[in-house]
Design a protein around this motif. Structure first.
Motif, PDB file in Angstrom:
ATOM      1  N   ALA A 106       2.693   2.565  -7.009  1.00  0.00           N
ATOM      2  CA  ALA A 106       2.906   4.019  -7.011  1.00  0.00           C
ATOM      3  C   ALA A 106       1.925   4.720  -6.081  1.00  0.00           C
ATOM      4  O   ALA A 106       2.250   5.762  -5.493  1.00  0.00           O
ATOM      5  N   ILE A 107       0.728   4.171  -5.930  1.00  0.00           N
ATOM      6  CA  ILE A 107      -0.270   4.770  -5.042  1.00  0.00           C
ATOM      7  C   ILE A 107      -0.139   4.220  -3.625  1.00  0.00           C
ATOM      8  O   ILE A 107      -0.225   4.975  -2.644  1.00  0.00           O
ATOM      9  N   GLY A 108       0.084   2.912  -3.509  1.00  0.00           N
ATOM     10  CA  GLY A 108       0.077   2.265  -2.206  1.00  0.00           C
ATOM     11  C   GLY A 108       1.250   2.617  -1.321  1.00  0.00           C
ATOM     12  O   GLY A 108       1.074   2.822  -0.111  1.00  0.00           O
ATOM     13  N   ILE A 109       2.465   2.711  -1.893  1.00  0.00           N
ATOM     14  CA  ILE A 109       3.653   2.997  -1.079  1.00  0.00           C
ATOM     15  C   ILE A 109       3.557   4.370  -0.409  1.00  0.00           C
ATOM     16  O   ILE A 109       3.803   4.484   0.806  1.00  0.00           O
ATOM     17  N   PRO A 110       3.195   5.444  -1.125  1.00  0.00           N
ATOM     18  CA  PRO A 110       3.037   6.734  -0.434  1.00  0.00           C
ATOM     19  C   PRO A 110       1.959   6.720   0.649  1.00  0.00           C
ATOM     20  O   PRO A 110       2.137   7.321   1.714  1.00  0.00           O
ATOM     21  N   ILE A 111       0.837   6.021   0.387  1.00  0.00           N
ATOM     22  CA  ILE A 111      -0.236   5.985   1.389  1.00  0.00           C
ATOM     23  C   ILE A 111       0.221   5.224   2.631  1.00  0.00           C
ATOM     24  O   ILE A 111      -0.051   5.635   3.767  1.00  0.00           O
ATOM     25  N   LYS A 112       0.922   4.105   2.435  1.00  0.00           N
ATOM     26  CA  LYS A 112       1.446   3.366   3.585  1.00  0.00           C
ATOM     27  C   LYS A 112       2.490   4.203   4.322  1.00  0.00           C
ATOM     28  O   LYS A 112       2.586   4.136   5.561  1.00  0.00           O
TER      29      LYS A 112
END
Length: 516
Positions: A455-461
């Motif tokens: 949930a955190i990593g996909i938006p940041i990528k």
């Protein structure tokens, strides 16, 4: 001995100094590539330096600390006499430094045979260079063993700052020596001399710190013989287990010497990058926890299961996101740090892939460090010795099976496979001895945590790709695609990733005994 805040505070202190040392270590590797390149000469130096450096981790820092610290804690708790503890340290000093002196002398006399043993694929000229460098470097182990013994005495009393600063001192001297050798075009033998001098300085600093904190020497009487024998026995049993990663590196070096020139160097550089989070995050925590675990094992063993479980949670909470970030940025780490006329794009590609494979085993290697300390605190040193021996055998078999198809990548994969097996065996052994690991609860926490990371990593990528998409191609090529420009984008996003993980830990069901 320590409360939770003290453990966390000292972990941060040790971690900060270790992080600073590892940062200087990255600069050191950059200069080493410029000075030695990646080929015959670099393989010879790395192989020669690996012998005293690995003996430092095995004989001096690793097994010695693991046997010495719990023994000092036990002696101090039972005798409650400062003089007796001083006598014990004096006896340990005489035994270990005498042994190190003889070991260094033997390796110097037989330097050619040692190189023949660990680098079977070297050409005769390369073996001659490596054995000459090994002869110069061997006194380094004597200096570092003195530092490690006094560091263990300091850590047993809760003083972690000076021991943590030791590698920092070594890296500062190493950097200065490399800079001088690079600009003055000095021979590699001069670099080896500077490394030995750095070891002498570190030994002096630890000796002074030991005396500063009211340490000293007292001639041991007969009462010291029994606890000293017990410690030596633990030390011998600690040797194969604490040296697990170092033994595997030696095995990998032997197999890598059968491949093309430069393979040993690429394996070394990949392992160095993987060792940054392993040393900074995990090494700091386990260093601080060892005296604490020793006290708990003696005073209230029923609480040990709680400490193990909470330590597992904390280590996985830290290492999993770091592992993900390192796997994603592995090739960029080499491209923007080591790529030069001495480090080709092909070597960048190989080294990056090797690092990715190494990082797959990072969480397991991290947990193994914790489990080693648990068994040492329990004074059951034969258990990790047997488990590590099994893991080393598995690593040898996997190296043999994977070498010719996957080359250097197969060697890294074998190390990760053996790390997974070692972790499984450790957990089985802890369960056998009656310690609860709360595996079902841990599995539930990890499931929630992985969802949180996604949930955190996909938006940041997505932000990363969006910025690259909207930036003009000329700007991307000129700035973002440069050595420093990449980290101006990837660095803040990685920090944001870690900050969001910390802030969302409670919503993800993670509550730490050490943090909250």
């Amino acid at each position: 001995m320590f409360n939770r805040k003290t453990i966390l505070k000292k972990t941060f202190q040790v971690g900060f100094l270790t992080q600073l040392s590892r940062f200087l270590g990255v600069i050191r590797e950059v200069l080493m590539v410029q000075y030695l390149g990646v080929g015959v000469l670099s393989d010879a130096f790395i192989t020669a330096f690996k012998v005293p450096n690995s003996l430092r981790k095995i004989f001096a820092e690793g097994a010695l600390s693991a046997a010495l610290i719990p023994s000092i804690v036990q002696v101090s708790k039972q005798k409650k006499q400062t003089d007796f503890a001083t006598q014990f340290i004096t006896a340990a000093f005489l035994f270990f430094e005498g042994t190190c002196f003889l070991l260094a002398l033997l390796f110097m006399i037989r330097s050619e045979n040692i190189i023949d043993l660990i680098a079977v694929g070297f050409l005769p000229e390369q073996k001659a260079v490596a054995s000459r460098l090994l002869f110069i470097l061997m006194p380094f182990i004597l200096c570092i063993s003195i530092s490690s013994l006094f560091a263990g005495a300091l850590q047993a009393q809760g003083h972690f700052l000076i021991p943590a600063a030791g590698p920092l001192v070594l890296n500062i001297f190493f950097l200065a020596a490399l800079t001088l050798c690079l600009f003055k075009q000095l021979a590699v033998s001069y670099l080896c001399v500077f490394i030995v001098v750095a070891g002498m300085v570190q030994a002096f600093i630890h000796s002074y710190a030991y005396y500063f904190y009211q340490g000293g020497f007292s001639w041991p009487d007969k009462a010291v013989i029994s606890p000293l024998k017990h410690m030596i026995k633990k030390f011998l049993l600690c040797l194969p287990s604490i040296s697990f990663s170092e033994i595997n590196l030696f095995i990998d070096t032997t197999f890598a010497s059968l491949l093309s020139s430069g393979s040993i160097s690429l394996l070394y550089y990949a392992n160095r990058f993987m060792g940054i989070p392993l040393g900074v995050l995990v090494g700091s925590l386990t260093t601080v926890l060892l005296p604490q675990l020793s006290h708990i094992a003696l005073s209230s063993p029923k609480r040990l299961s709680l400490y193990i479980f909470e330590s597992i949670k904390l280590i996985l909470w830290v290492t999993i996101p770091v592992t993900i970030v390192m796997i994603i940025t592995a090739h960029q780490l080499f491209l923007f740090n080591l790529f030069s006329k001495n480090f080709s794009l092909e070597q960048v590609e190989i080294a990056g892939t090797v690092l990715q494979v190494f990082c797959v085993g990072l969480p397991f290697l991290s947990l193994n460090r914790l489990f080693l300390n648990v068994f040492y605190a329990l004074h059951r040193t034969f258990v990790p010795a047997i488990i590590s021996l099994i893991s080393v055998v598995v690593n040898i078999v996997c190296n043999y099976l994977l070498l010719y198809n996957l080359k250097i990548i197969g060697l890294a994969l074998a190390t990760s496979i053996s790390a997974v097996l070692q972790m499984i065996l450790f957990m089985i052994a802890l369960h056998y001895y009656g310690y609860t690991l709360y595996l079902s609860k841990l599995a539930g926490l990890l499931f929630k945590y992985m969802i949180c990371l996604l949930a955190i990593g996909i938006p940041i990528k997505s932000i990363h790709y969006t910025v690259l998409f909207w930036l003009p191609s000329g700007v991307v090529d000129m700035y973002v695609g440069t050595r420093f420009g990449y980290w101006f984008l990837a660095g803040p996003l990685s920090i944001l990733f870690c900050v969001l993980i910390f802030l969302s830990r409670k919503k993800a069901g993670f509550r730490s005994f050490f943090i909250d």
